[in-house]
Write an enzyme that holds these catalytic residues in place. Structure first.
Site, PDB file in Angstrom:
ATOM      1  N   SER A  44     -57.759 -89.634 -54.411  1.00 56.38           N
ATOM      2  CA  SER A  44     -56.433 -90.229 -54.220  1.00 56.38           C
ATOM      3  C   SER A  44     -55.571 -90.101 -55.474  1.00 56.38           C
ATOM      4  CB  SER A  44     -56.567 -91.711 -53.855  1.00 56.38           C
ATOM      5  OG  SER A  44     -57.363 -91.863 -52.709  1.00 56.38           O
TER       6      SER A  44
HETATM    7  N1  SAM Z   1     -62.220 -93.130 -53.173  1.00 54.97           N
HETATM    8  C1  SAM Z   1     -62.224 -91.684 -53.240  1.00 54.97           C
HETATM    9  C2  SAM Z   1     -62.160 -91.168 -54.643  1.00 54.97           C
HETATM   10  O1  SAM Z   1     -62.056 -91.970 -55.572  1.00 54.97           O
HETATM   11  O2  SAM Z   1     -62.235 -89.938 -54.801  1.00 54.97           O
HETATM   12  C3  SAM Z   1     -61.123 -91.076 -52.405  1.00 54.97           C
HETATM   13  C4  SAM Z   1     -61.552 -90.896 -51.050  1.00 54.97           C
HETATM   14  S1  SAM Z   1     -60.703 -89.945 -49.883  1.00 54.97           S
HETATM   15  C5  SAM Z   1     -59.006 -90.387 -50.001  1.00 54.97           C
HETATM   16  C6  SAM Z   1     -61.318 -90.852 -48.461  1.00 54.97           C
HETATM   17  C7  SAM Z   1     -62.787 -90.651 -48.194  1.00 54.97           C
HETATM   18  O3  SAM Z   1     -63.167 -91.485 -47.097  1.00 54.97           O
HETATM   19  C8  SAM Z   1     -63.157 -89.218 -47.803  1.00 54.97           C
HETATM   20  O4  SAM Z   1     -64.112 -88.705 -48.672  1.00 54.97           O
HETATM   21  C9  SAM Z   1     -63.705 -89.365 -46.374  1.00 54.97           C
HETATM   22  O5  SAM Z   1     -64.743 -88.469 -46.070  1.00 54.97           O
HETATM   23  C10 SAM Z   1     -64.184 -90.804 -46.393  1.00 54.97           C
HETATM   24  N2  SAM Z   1     -64.341 -91.435 -45.074  1.00 54.97           N
HETATM   25  C11 SAM Z   1     -63.558 -91.334 -43.983  1.00 54.97           C
HETATM   26  N3  SAM Z   1     -64.057 -92.102 -42.988  1.00 54.97           N
HETATM   27  C12 SAM Z   1     -65.164 -92.708 -43.472  1.00 54.97           C
HETATM   28  C13 SAM Z   1     -66.108 -93.638 -42.946  1.00 54.97           C
HETATM   29  N4  SAM Z   1     -66.040 -94.115 -41.689  1.00 54.97           N
HETATM   30  N5  SAM Z   1     -67.122 -94.050 -43.739  1.00 54.97           N
HETATM   31  C14 SAM Z   1     -67.246 -93.610 -45.017  1.00 54.97           C
HETATM   32  N6  SAM Z   1     -66.386 -92.721 -45.569  1.00 54.97           N
HETATM   33  C15 SAM Z   1     -65.352 -92.299 -44.820  1.00 54.97           C
END
Ligand code: SAM
Length: 213
Positions: A61
């Protein structure tokens, strides 16, 4: 001063200009090397105030978004925090650096393994697992804070259940194009709600999120 150090300092100044005031958060973001969490192809943009690809069509993000969510979460040292969406591990590192006991869930195993390797190398002790974070991680509940870093169609009920009394849940809720950040504070049987407008996240996919295509 090294190249990245100078860029990191500029990033912190920008965050302050945009209204981030939490000193412990700013300190953690000054210390953590964001360039270690981005893929090599984007190294030269590691400190831009923008989201960057990390593989599997996911992103690390934007620094302002990370800062804004963490400031709203207001984590205190020693608190137990659940993160849904480990991605690169950057947000988890910030929470650990702020003294929290961090639990993080990622649905893409490959991303989880990469993040876990990096976090271990940096010396952060974080509990992590691959799975669907929309159902939370009941084994270690209740949490003082829950942060969801992907966009949800609505607040997943299991996450509210796993929030401690006085705990805060920060989650982007909306359609796939634009979301508002919801900050929910649990007070006994009551939920206090605050909204911060206008964010754009990748979708939260799972049982209590969007369906996978
Ligand atoms: N917090 C992260 C970082 O610091 O890099 C950014 C994450 S990215 C914007 C959102 C993440 O949520 C993705 O890697 C995606 O695969 C994950 N995601 C989406 N749905 C999910 C779920 N139900 N459970 C766990 N992870 C999930």
């Amino acid at each position: 001063m090294g190249r990245f150090e100078e860029e990191r300092r500029d990033m912190i100044e920008l965050l302050k200009d945009r209204g981030i005031t939490d000193e412990r958060l700013l300190q953690a973001m000054s210390k953590i090397e964001r360039h270690l969490f981005v893929t090599n192809a984007f190294l030269n943009r590691a400190y831009d105030d923008t989201a960057l690809p990390i593989g599997k069509s996911q992103t690390i993000s934007q620094p302002y978004t990370v800062a804004c969510m963490t400031q709203e979460l207001a984590p205190k040292p020693g608190e137990k925090v659940l993160e849904v969406g480990t991605g690169s591990g950057y947000q988890a590192a910030i929470l650990a650096e702020m003294g929290c006991k961090v639990f993080t869930i990622e649905r893409h195993v490959e991303l989880l393994l990469e993040a876990r390797k990096l976090l271990e190398k940096l010396g952060y002790r974080i509990a992590s697992k691959a799975g669907d974070g929309t159902i939370g991680w009941s084994e270690f509940a209740p949490y003082d804070g829950i942060i969801v870093t992907a966009a949800a169609p609505e607040v997943p009920e299991p996450l509210l259940k796993q929030l401690a009394d006085g705990g805060r849940l920060v989650i982007p809720v909306g359609d796939l194009d634009v979301q508002n950040l919801r900050v929910v504070t649990k007070r006994g049987n009551q939920l206090d709600l605050k909204e911060v407008r206008g964010f754009k996240f990748v979708p939260l996919i799972g049982k209590k999120g969007w369906s996978a295509k």
